[in-house]
Structures are given as structure tokens and as C-alpha cells.
Scaffold this motif. Sequence first.
Motif, PDB file in Angstrom:
ATOM      1  N   LEU A 199      22.704 -10.887  33.628  1.00 50.96           N
ATOM      2  CA  LEU A 199      23.781 -10.348  32.659  1.00 50.96           C
ATOM      3  C   LEU A 199      23.891 -11.635  31.305  1.00 50.96           C
ATOM      4  O   LEU A 199      23.951 -11.136  30.114  1.00 50.96           O
ATOM      5  N   TRP A 200      23.119 -12.448  31.754  1.00 47.89           N
ATOM      6  CA  TRP A 200      22.537 -13.428  30.281  1.00 47.89           C
ATOM      7  C   TRP A 200      21.180 -13.055  29.759  1.00 47.89           C
ATOM      8  O   TRP A 200      21.100 -12.186  30.610  1.00 47.89           O
ATOM      9  N   GLN A 201      20.771 -14.261  29.668  1.00 44.29           N
ATOM     10  CA  GLN A 201      19.245 -13.661  28.858  1.00 44.29           C
ATOM     11  C   GLN A 201      18.269 -13.625  30.308  1.00 44.29           C
ATOM     12  O   GLN A 201      18.615 -13.765  30.927  1.00 44.29           O
ATOM     13  N   ARG A 202      17.026 -13.335  29.817  1.00 43.10           N
ATOM     14  CA  ARG A 202      16.700 -12.695  30.463  1.00 43.10           C
ATOM     15  C   ARG A 202      16.260 -14.194  31.095  1.00 43.10           C
ATOM     16  O   ARG A 202      15.923 -14.747  31.313  1.00 43.10           O
ATOM     17  N   THR A 203      15.594 -14.030  32.855  1.00 43.42           N
ATOM     18  CA  THR A 203      15.163 -15.577  33.652  1.00 43.42           C
ATOM     19  C   THR A 203      13.887 -15.463  33.921  1.00 43.42           C
ATOM     20  O   THR A 203      13.266 -14.654  33.548  1.00 43.42           O
ATOM     21  N   GLU A 204      13.347 -17.023  34.120  1.00 41.04           N
ATOM     22  CA  GLU A 204      11.993 -16.817  34.291  1.00 41.04           C
ATOM     23  C   GLU A 204      11.459 -15.895  35.215  1.00 41.04           C
ATOM     24  O   GLU A 204      10.535 -15.181  35.270  1.00 41.04           O
ATOM     25  N   GLU A 205      12.286 -15.475  36.720  1.00 41.56           N
ATOM     26  CA  GLU A 205      12.006 -14.563  37.466  1.00 41.56           C
ATOM     27  C   GLU A 205      11.915 -13.084  36.751  1.00 41.56           C
ATOM     28  O   GLU A 205      10.493 -13.120  37.088  1.00 41.56           O
ATOM     29  N   GLU A 206      12.580 -12.619  35.696  1.00 43.07           N
ATOM     30  CA  GLU A 206      12.374 -11.778  35.687  1.00 43.07           C
ATOM     31  C   GLU A 206      10.901 -11.328  34.757  1.00 43.07           C
ATOM     32  O   GLU A 206      10.562 -10.756  34.801  1.00 43.07           O
ATOM     33  N   ARG A 207      11.468 -12.864  33.944  1.00 46.38           N
ATOM     34  CA  ARG A 207      10.207 -12.548  32.838  1.00 46.38           C
ATOM     35  C   ARG A 207       8.831 -12.564  33.666  1.00 46.38           C
ATOM     36  O   ARG A 207       7.341 -11.817  33.088  1.00 46.38           O
ATOM     37  N   TRP A 208       8.341 -13.502  34.870  1.00 50.91           N
ATOM     38  CA  TRP A 208       7.555 -13.268  35.373  1.00 50.91           C
ATOM     39  C   TRP A 208       6.854 -11.852  36.177  1.00 50.91           C
ATOM     40  O   TRP A 208       5.964 -11.584  36.000  1.00 50.91           O
ATOM     41  N   GLY A 209       7.911 -11.283  36.542  1.00 55.01           N
ATOM     42  CA  GLY A 209       7.977 -10.649  37.195  1.00 55.01           C
ATOM     43  C   GLY A 209       7.190  -9.302  36.018  1.00 55.01           C
ATOM     44  O   GLY A 209       5.859  -8.742  37.022  1.00 55.01           O
ATOM     45  N   ALA A 210       7.485  -9.628  35.452  1.00 54.56           N
ATOM     46  CA  ALA A 210       6.860  -8.905  33.996  1.00 54.56           C
ATOM     47  C   ALA A 210       5.680  -8.953  33.991  1.00 54.56           C
ATOM     48  O   ALA A 210       5.170  -8.133  32.944  1.00 54.56           O
TER      49      ALA A 210
END
Lengths: 431, 369
Positions: free
Chosen positions: A356-367
Motif C-alpha cells: 500500500l505504501w511506496q514501493r518496497t525494496e523487494e518489489e524494486r529488486w524484483g523489477a
Amino acid sequence: MKPANRILHVDGDSFFASCEIALDRKLEGRPVYVGGGRNGNGIVIAANRIAKKFGVKTGMACFEAKNLCPKGVLCKPHYDEYRRLSLDMFRILEQYAPVMLPTSIDEGFLDFTTMDQHVWRNTTPLDYIKGIGERVRKEVGLPMSGGLGSSSWLAKLATDAAKPGFIEVPAGQEEEFLRDRPVRELSGIAKNRERSLAALGAKTFGDVAKLPSMLMKQKFGIWGQQLWLFSNGRWNQPLVLEVKDRTTISSNTTLPYDEPDYEAALTFTLSEATRLTGQLRHEHLQAREISLTIRFNDFTEVGGSHRFQHAQFQNSVINRALEELFRDCMSAAYKPVRQIRIAMWNLARLDTQPTLWQRTEEERWGALDEATHKLNTAFGKLSVMTGAQLALQKLDDAHKTPKAKCPFVPQREMMEKLWGPTGTPNSDSAF
Amino acid sequence: MNLSIAKDQLIHGLQSVQNIVSSRTTLPILSNVLLRATDNRLELTATDLDVSISCAVEANVKKQGAITVPVRKLFGIVRELASPEIEMEVDEKNATSIRAGASFYKILGLSADEYPPIQKFKESKKIVLPQEKLKGMLKKTSFAISSDESRYVLNGIFISLKEHKMTMVATDGRRLALVDEEVDIPESSQSEFIVPTKAVNELNRLLTDKGDVEIKFTENQLALTLTNEKGGSVLVISKLVEGNYPNYRQVIPSETKERISLPREEFLAALRRAQIMTSDKANSVKLAIGRNNLAITANSPEVGEARETMAIDYKGKDMAIAFNPAYMIEPLSALTDDEVFLELIDELSPGVLKINGPFLYVVMPMRLS
């Protein structure tokens, strides 16, 4: 009535040595053995049947082999070729059965249940599987052995009994086939279990069959009961194609030469760790524990391990911890580095789903990983690389990059090669 | 200490406090319950140093005093006693004798002086509200608390007391539950704090549908006094979670595009069934919303697939959105209304679950890569 399971186990004979012969037909009929190690003359990792007659054994030093068999041909290993030949072999085998389960580079199971109704109507199962072996020998040039039985356990035992060649354990004759075989032949029975079974007076499957099944269950749990059923010829297990979840990821690399420069060894370590971490994230995993082992040119070792407070997936975090481990264990070292081993375990799932909040490190690394993967697929391996990998490449301009070489191909890799990546989480195929 | 007490009373007291005693304690004395006998009351206290619970029950006190006794042993004995009346007496060696009918037991304990003192609340901010209200609010939010210890500020319920409104928020980063109710809040008691999960769990257990609860709080502590109509009371004292709660207002979508009215129980049952067909790796259900129709599908390669269809009243545009089924099932189970409303923007923006009441639930959809 449900038809009895018919499982075929196949196994390449002296696989690496056979591959060398398949690659160079001139070697046929001669004693051939393959040397492992950095220069391909360390220890014998495979020897064909003729070489074995001279007493050459897997695991002995190459110079010993030479003494035993002066006319033998020592081949340097060609792992990439072996992988290619193995793939060719499985491609052929795949045509014969609805379910195939490769278990290693030269071994696998095929499900032949219900074949008797149509396929085997005008032939015998034994002739049929011999035919398959013949085709592989002709088209790929690799000799194969195999065993046909009511379960994968039995099929594997049958192969061992058959080598070289093929055996069928017909339905109903399982007990007889097993009666005088020692229990330690079954994979899953090593020293401890063998000793526990011997304490019950069971050395062969026939002995196990005579024990009360309750006792087996009490002593060994579910596995004990399975073993009892198996020994009585009543273990009828279908072949299930499954890849177990990864519990550890590791790499073990011998450098192309003994490296006296520790900074260079560190660069290699970090570059290798980057590769491992990338693979980990690719599988939607993260690691909580890492370890590093350095082997020197005199085969002494130093090492250490680190446990993070929470599972980690970022190169920067893992590389920093590894660098610390490296500096720690090398502080008093002075000998050249021969081999570097990195392992990551205590794995946890990596959730790359948005929050819900800003993009997490997990999500950014995934991308980021996804994008890197795309670029590298489109423009060739290592079109995009990290600093550690670039440093290693620069360092290695003088000498060739040491290839990650692993004669053992994990089952996961085998399956991916054959059928592409399966069960990637959150893929479109889920809907 | 010397007293006689009804078995029911003692069991009630022990049940209220013993849950907080964990089987592995840092200090040996923390596995004991502190018994303190005063005028016709027996006060039982247990603590794990973060949360303390104290419960006062009626007793016929012949001699005042205090003692600590291993709570599991005491509870085990009292529960099984046949006689409805129990006599307790403590000797100078800290041994407690229990006499009930034909039974006689002696439990060795530790001196009450060694028990960690319970924090006294000085003059502090306070509010009073019915237990039922607090219970309902906790039920509607507590399921969304994060259990990820690396984000400790989310390991609790955020409570805001502002302008006659008590707001409770719980989130784990991927979903957020919010409920606010009108409560009489004195000007001086306006505040914001985070109540840790452990205290929330205890409150969920202890709060009843009758009586009031008085909440007092300081910078870093919270005390709740639960009174029932019989005059009995339970006191819960807890540390507060230190840190700043994230700005939850920014994740609540101000405007949504589509609004779907759903029968709660039917929707919940369908989700529960579809969830069976999800796995660790494929842990999402897809909601395909079309004209007057909702299809819930789940599919995991190694398990199988599920498809549930429901007739709904919907005229908006077709939409497909995926959620973690647990994130939908939990709020729906906590609610009691017949009808719920799911508001959506698009397949990548947060969905909002609402009812005809002061409840709001924001949930992030799952991305299907």
C-alpha cells in the motif's frame, strides 16, 4: 483392477567415459578414463568398462590409473558436451513414456504403466526396453543400462543388477528378486540405517520381509513401513514428477590457477555471490545464512558463516557480509587461494508483491532483476552486469574467466532444460 | 495469608491472568501468579514484563498477606477440585496449603517481595467507553496486525483519540483495517499511541459485552480497567510500542470508480472454498467482475483449480483483479453485516471494502506478472 506400475530406470554406463568415446569414435575398444580437477589430470571421475578391468576406479589419482593401465587414454573433461549428450539422450527417452523424471545427468525414470495392453502386445517388455537402449546407443552413441519394476526403488535396484544391460522384474516376482539382495543397495539406506536394520537381524530384503511390519513402523516410522511393503513385493508406487523446493544454493569453484592476490580472490567471490543472489531472487527466495570457505593450494581451509537477523536478498547486504567474512578469515592467511565455496541457506520466500505504501525494496529488486534478465536474454549473457562482475571481467581479461563447472547437474536444471522453467510463482499461467 | 474462596471465583481470576504467563520465562518468578489478599478481596496478578494482568475477586479473608505460586500448578489443582469452597493458607516458608473438602495440597511458592512491581499510574489521561464498543473495534482491526518483527511499529494497533473520535488502525503493509467510533474524549486526553499485539490479544480474550472499560495512558504505558456489573474488575497494563506509525491516511483512496455490493456470507463462503485451491506459490484468487456476475477463480499448477460464480448487482465496466484470499477472508469473517461493498479503481490500485458503518478496509491487489 488397477494395473501394476511399471517403472523403468535407466542409467548411462560410465557416463563421462562413454561420452568421450561418443565424441571421438577412435577411442572405441580402448580403455578410457576421464580426469577431473583443474587440469583434467587430478582424480579419475569416470572410467569405461575396459579401463575398469585394469583396476582403474573412480576416485583414484590419474597417475595411479596410468600405472595400472599404461595404454589407457586419459581424457580431459568436456562438461558442456556431456550436458548436450545427456539432453539428446533424454529427448529420445521422452518419446517413449508419458511421464519421465530425470534425476541426474545420466539417470532417470520412465513410467511404462499400462504399456502391456497395447504397446507390448506383440513384444516382451524386455525386448522393448532393450530396443530403446539400442536406439540411444545408435543415435547418441551412449550405452545404457536399465531395470523395469513396480516402483522406482525396485527399478533402480534392477538397473544395478542388470549393469551392463537390461532386466525386467515381472509383476509378482518382486519378492523373489529382492530376497537375497543386501538392504544397503537401496538408496536411502546408508550406514546408520544399515546398522539399525542389522541390529534387527536384517541384512537382506528377505530378512526385512520376515520382520513384523509393526516393528518396522515403530523403529523407522512411515519409511519403515514402506520398506517392509517393498521387501514383500507389495510396494506399488506411481512415478510422480515433482521438483522439491530449494533449501540451499551454493557454488564451489576451483580457480584456473592458484591465486596469490587476495583482492582478486575477493573480486571473484563477490562476483560469484552476485550470481547466486540473482538466482535466489529469480526463484523468489531470500537467504538468512551465508557461509564462505576458502581452500588454499595446500588443501588447508579457512571459512566462516554469518546469520542475518532477517532473510536478505540484496546484493549490497550479502556482498558486504561476505566481504567481512573474507577479510576475517584471510587476515592471517598467506598461501595462494585454490578454491572458493559460497553457500546460502535458511531460505525464505521473497514477496515481491506491491504494498500500500511506496514501493518496497523487494518489489524494486524484483523489477530490476526482471529487466536485467530481459536485457541479458535479448543481448546475450552479461550485457548488463554489476560492478563486482565487471571488476572480475576486467581482472580476467588476461586469463579466461573460470567457468562455473559442476559435473553434477541438479534435477531442477535438467527439467528446466527439457521443458523450460516450470511453476514460476505468480506467472500468467496461474490464471 | 489465610482465606476461603469460592472455586468459581478463583477459577475466574486464574483464567483471566494465567494466559500471559508463557511456558518459557526470563525470570523464574514470572511463571508464578501473585496472590494478594486484602479486605474481602483476592487480587491475582501475572506479568511477562511487557503486559501485566491483574484481576480482583471476592474472597473471605481471615488474614491479609501476599504470596506467589506457580500458576499452572495452582490452576491445574483448583480446576479439578471437587468441593465448591476452597481454603488457602500460607506459612512462613512460602508454602501455600489448599484445603477443599477431602483434598489437601501444599504448593511451594516464592515470596511476594520478589515479584516485579507493577507500574503505578500517576495522574494521567483517561477515557471511558463501553467494553462492547472496544471489543467490536478490536475485532474489526486486530486481524490486520503485522507479524513481521522487522517492522515493529506495525506489530500493534494504532489508536488515535482526537475530536470525540476514537480511531483504530492496523496494517501489515499490504492491507489496512480502520474503524472509528464516537467516544467522549476530554480535551486533555487527546492522544495517539500503538498498543502491542500481545496486549490486543489479551483484550480480545478479556473484554465482555457488558460493563465499561477505563483507558488510562502515559507516554509509554497503557492501563485498561475492565469492570463488570458485579463489581469485579480486571486491570491490564501494557507497554506501548515506541515509534511513529506510518501515515495511514495517504493509502486510503479518496475516490473509487466502481462499487459492488456483495452478500457477505455468500462471498465469504465462496472465497473460503476457492482458497483451498491456492498454494504457497500461487496464493491468489482472481475476481472477474462482469455485468451482474462475479467469478472467483483460483488456479495452482500442482493442486488444481476452482471457479465460483455469484450473481451480483453490477452495471459498471468489466474488471479482473487478484487478491490474496486470506486478505479478503479475514475482514469478512470479522464483520457481521449482511451486505458489504467492494470499491475498486483498476486492477493495480488498492481495493476498498466497506460496510454501512464506521469500517474501512484497504487491500492491495496482487500483480500477475
